[in-house]
Design a protein around this motif. Structure first.
Motif, PDB file in Angstrom:
ATOM      1  N   LYS A 190       0.847  -1.174   0.000  1.00 52.58           N
ATOM      2  CA  LYS A 190       0.000   0.000   0.000  1.00 52.58           C
ATOM      3  C   LYS A 190       0.885   1.226   0.000  1.00 52.58           C
ATOM      4  O   LYS A 190       1.123   1.827   1.041  1.00 52.58           O
ATOM      5  CB  LYS A 190      -0.916   0.027   1.222  1.00 52.58           C
ATOM      6  CG  LYS A 190      -1.991  -1.008   1.170  1.00 52.58           C
ATOM      7  CD  LYS A 190      -3.260  -0.460   1.763  1.00 52.58           C
ATOM      8  CE  LYS A 190      -4.385  -1.437   1.568  1.00 52.58           C
ATOM      9  NZ  LYS A 190      -5.649  -0.910   2.060  1.00 52.58           N
ATOM     10  N   GLU A 225       1.276   4.608   2.440  1.00 52.95           N
ATOM     11  CA  GLU A 225       0.788   4.446   3.797  1.00 52.95           C
ATOM     12  C   GLU A 225       1.870   4.796   4.786  1.00 52.95           C
ATOM     13  O   GLU A 225       1.719   5.698   5.600  1.00 52.95           O
ATOM     14  CB  GLU A 225       0.335   3.007   3.992  1.00 52.95           C
ATOM     15  CG  GLU A 225      -1.105   2.807   3.606  1.00 52.95           C
ATOM     16  CD  GLU A 225      -1.563   1.468   4.091  1.00 52.95           C
ATOM     17  OE1 GLU A 225      -2.744   1.176   3.916  1.00 52.95           O
ATOM     18  OE2 GLU A 225      -0.754   0.713   4.634  1.00 52.95           O
ATOM     19  N   HIS A 261      -1.098   8.371  -5.691  1.00 53.84           N
ATOM     20  CA  HIS A 261      -2.125   7.670  -4.921  1.00 53.84           C
ATOM     21  C   HIS A 261      -3.128   8.659  -4.358  1.00 53.84           C
ATOM     22  O   HIS A 261      -4.329   8.390  -4.306  1.00 53.84           O
ATOM     23  CB  HIS A 261      -1.476   6.863  -3.794  1.00 53.84           C
ATOM     24  CG  HIS A 261      -0.709   5.688  -4.303  1.00 53.84           C
ATOM     25  ND1 HIS A 261       0.290   5.080  -3.578  1.00 53.84           N
ATOM     26  CD2 HIS A 261      -0.759   5.025  -5.479  1.00 53.84           C
ATOM     27  CE1 HIS A 261       0.809   4.084  -4.283  1.00 53.84           C
ATOM     28  NE2 HIS A 261       0.190   4.028  -5.427  1.00 53.84           N
ATOM     29  N   GLY A 262      -2.640   9.790  -3.920  1.00 56.41           N
ATOM     30  CA  GLY A 262      -3.558  10.820  -3.447  1.00 56.41           C
ATOM     31  C   GLY A 262      -4.496  11.276  -4.542  1.00 56.41           C
ATOM     32  O   GLY A 262      -5.700  11.466  -4.331  1.00 56.41           O
ATOM     33  N   ASN A 267      -5.364   9.510  -7.081  1.00 53.95           N
ATOM     34  CA  ASN A 267      -6.299   8.422  -7.351  1.00 53.95           C
ATOM     35  C   ASN A 267      -7.365   8.319  -6.267  1.00 53.95           C
ATOM     36  O   ASN A 267      -8.522   8.008  -6.554  1.00 53.95           O
ATOM     37  CB  ASN A 267      -5.544   7.096  -7.483  1.00 53.95           C
ATOM     38  CG  ASN A 267      -4.726   7.045  -8.745  1.00 53.95           C
ATOM     39  OD1 ASN A 267      -4.997   7.764  -9.709  1.00 53.95           O
ATOM     40  ND2 ASN A 267      -3.703   6.215  -8.762  1.00 53.95           N
ATOM     41  N   ASP A 268      -6.962   8.584  -5.035  1.00 51.58           N
ATOM     42  CA  ASP A 268      -7.952   8.579  -3.959  1.00 51.58           C
ATOM     43  C   ASP A 268      -9.014   9.649  -4.209  1.00 51.58           C
ATOM     44  O   ASP A 268     -10.206   9.428  -4.004  1.00 51.58           O
ATOM     45  CB  ASP A 268      -7.266   8.826  -2.617  1.00 51.58           C
ATOM     46  CG  ASP A 268      -6.455   7.620  -2.171  1.00 51.58           C
ATOM     47  OD1 ASP A 268      -6.698   6.521  -2.694  1.00 51.58           O
ATOM     48  OD2 ASP A 268      -5.578   7.778  -1.304  1.00 51.58           O
ATOM     49  N   ASP A 275     -11.286   8.467  -6.714  1.00 52.89           N
ATOM     50  CA  ASP A 275     -12.223   7.491  -6.165  1.00 52.89           C
ATOM     51  C   ASP A 275     -13.372   8.182  -5.458  1.00 52.89           C
ATOM     52  O   ASP A 275     -14.528   7.793  -5.580  1.00 52.89           O
ATOM     53  CB  ASP A 275     -11.492   6.559  -5.202  1.00 52.89           C
ATOM     54  CG  ASP A 275     -10.707   5.484  -5.943  1.00 52.89           C
ATOM     55  OD1 ASP A 275     -11.050   5.209  -7.114  1.00 52.89           O
ATOM     56  OD2 ASP A 275      -9.755   4.939  -5.370  1.00 52.89           O
ATOM     57  N   SER A 308      -7.563  12.062   3.363  1.00 49.29           N
ATOM     58  CA  SER A 308      -6.481  11.115   3.206  1.00 49.29           C
ATOM     59  C   SER A 308      -7.092   9.766   2.932  1.00 49.29           C
ATOM     60  O   SER A 308      -8.286   9.567   3.106  1.00 49.29           O
ATOM     61  CB  SER A 308      -5.664  11.061   4.489  1.00 49.29           C
ATOM     62  OG  SER A 308      -6.409  10.412   5.485  1.00 49.29           O
ATOM     63  N   PRO A 309      -6.287   8.836   2.472  1.00 46.50           N
ATOM     64  CA  PRO A 309      -6.832   7.498   2.236  1.00 46.50           C
ATOM     65  C   PRO A 309      -7.539   6.956   3.461  1.00 46.50           C
ATOM     66  O   PRO A 309      -8.530   6.252   3.346  1.00 46.50           O
ATOM     67  CB  PRO A 309      -5.594   6.682   1.891  1.00 46.50           C
ATOM     68  CG  PRO A 309      -4.643   7.665   1.338  1.00 46.50           C
ATOM     69  CD  PRO A 309      -4.906   8.960   2.063  1.00 46.50           C
ATOM     70  N   ALA A 340     -11.043   8.367   4.199  1.00 40.88           N
ATOM     71  CA  ALA A 340     -12.134   7.918   3.342  1.00 40.88           C
ATOM     72  C   ALA A 340     -13.075   6.997   4.082  1.00 40.88           C
ATOM     73  O   ALA A 340     -14.179   6.737   3.632  1.00 40.88           O
ATOM     74  CB  ALA A 340     -11.570   7.227   2.107  1.00 40.88           C
TER      75      ALA A 340
END
Length: 357
Positions: free
Chosen positions: A7, A10, A117-118, A120-121, A124, A299-300, A303
């Motif tokens: 991940k 993280e 990733h941020g 992409n989050d 999402d 942040s992930p 969520a």
DNA sequence: TAGGCCATCTGGTCCT
DNA sequence: AGGACCAGATGGCCTA
């Protein structure tokens, strides 16, 4: 064998350490050759692109000083041959400097991963508030952005003109410029009558943004299938890759009909078709201040908070402004023809009143 | 097998 | 110097 970071993003430091450890282990086990699974990920990148080629972590320490020597001039290095490098010869790097560079590059890679990733989050989160959020098949990035653009546009129409979210115009706006599968998805989420396919086909006239047209496949939709059954495709349709649909979002839009920004129950309750309630990450409050914007990028981990999952939820607390107060919104390229959905969504949507949703 | 989508690496640029 | 952002390149995965 496909290796992925568990991940990324993280635990920055620990991830970095483990990544490095993995890299070292992998490289040593492969005797300095890029394994097929290295690919572009964690790989050493396209060789010879940069002016400083430090990606080659498999380079022997003893060879560092010879790095960039003869084989560069010939462009031939046995099995590692590549295109002959042009331009000025690279400067040798002192060992210490090289190691610093390596460390810096590794850190930068980790940051870049985390940054993506941020991003992409955030995408999402955006997907979750789209009217066609699907648990089984997520929209691509580009389609998410297109649909979001259309959705904002369509919602502004609803606010402004009182247009029903069930109207064809609303659907047209949502589908404008979307790919065929996404259009099918949207059409499936909306309660389209048998005439809908034709209507969607007309959108093919002026696709904007270079998106593929909408036409061909949708026309095959038989009238008998009720899109809100929750599953697409219906028989005869070109099979969109989407499975079970979450139609609850658009159903919520119906709350407009019961009164302005009428309070409605939880978004998760709206699947009258047996579709499992939406249980994805929920959405932080939205704020309209000149545009639709997330107040804060979660942040992930954030969520997982209990945010209501759809903007219409926030509409329930929106102060009631008569639609006429929104008249005069600028059109696409600054002069949108408000009642002409076929003209495409506005490129600049200005909602001047600061409204907290 | 081709094409779409994606994750990652990388080097450049700008900013602090 | 270092971080953020960006775009190009590359290869993997998946689907038609």
């Amino acid at each position: 064998m496909t290796k992925r970071f568990g991940k990324p993003g993280e635990g920055d430091v620990s991830e970095l350490v483990s990544s490095l450890a993995w890299l070292e282990e992998d490289l040593s086990s492969q005797d300095g050759e890029r394994g097929p699974e290295m690919g572009g990920r964690y790989g050493l990148g396209p060789g010879g692109r940069g002016s400083i080629e430090l990606g080659s972590e498999d380079m022997d320490q003893e060879e560092e000083d010879n790095y960039n020597d003869d084989d560069e001039e010939t462009g031939m290095d046995g099995e590692n041959e590549g295109p002959k490098r042009r331009g000025p010869k690279k400067k040798k790097m002192a060992r210490g400097r090289q190691e610093r560079f390596k460390a810096r590059r590794t850190k930068a890679n980790a940051r870049e991963r985390s940054r993506m990733h941020g991003l992409n989050d955030a995408l999402d989160v955006l997907r979750k508030v789209m009217p066609c959020a699907s648990k089984t098949q997520k929209l691509s990035k580009i389609e998410t952005l297109r649909l979001a653009r259309n959705y904002i546009w369509a919602l502004s129409e609803v606010l402004e003109s009182g247009q029903s979210p069930e109207s064809h115009g609303f659907t047209e706006m949502l589908c404008k410029g979307l790919s065929q599968p996404t259009s099918n998805l949207v059409a499936g989420c909306l309660q389209l009558g048998p005439s809908a396919p034709k209507m969607i086909n007309k959108l093919d006239d002026k696709p904007f943004g270079g998106a593929p047209g909408l036409g061909s496949g949708v026309a095959g939709q038989p009238g008998g299938h009720h899109p809100l059954s929750g599953h697409y495709p219906s028989p005869g349709l070109p099979s969109p890759p989407y499975g079970s649909l979450e139609a609850s979002h658009i159903l919520h839009m119906k709350s407009f009909e019961g009164g302005p920004y009428e309070q409605h129950p939880s978004p998760n309750e709206c699947s009258s078709n047996g579709t499992p309630p939406y249980d994805g990450p929920l959405t932080p409050p939205l704020s309209i201040s000149g545009n639709f914007a997330l107040k804060q990028e979660p942040s992930p981990h954030e969520a997982e908070r209990n945010y209501p999952s759809h903007p219409s939820h926030y509409l329930s607390s929106l102060p009631h402004y008569p639609p006429s107060s929104l008249a005069g919104l600028p059109g696409p390229q600054g002069e949108r023809s408000i009642h002409s959905p076929a003209s495409g969504p506005p490129t600049h949507l200005h909602i001047h009143r600061p409204v907290t949703l």
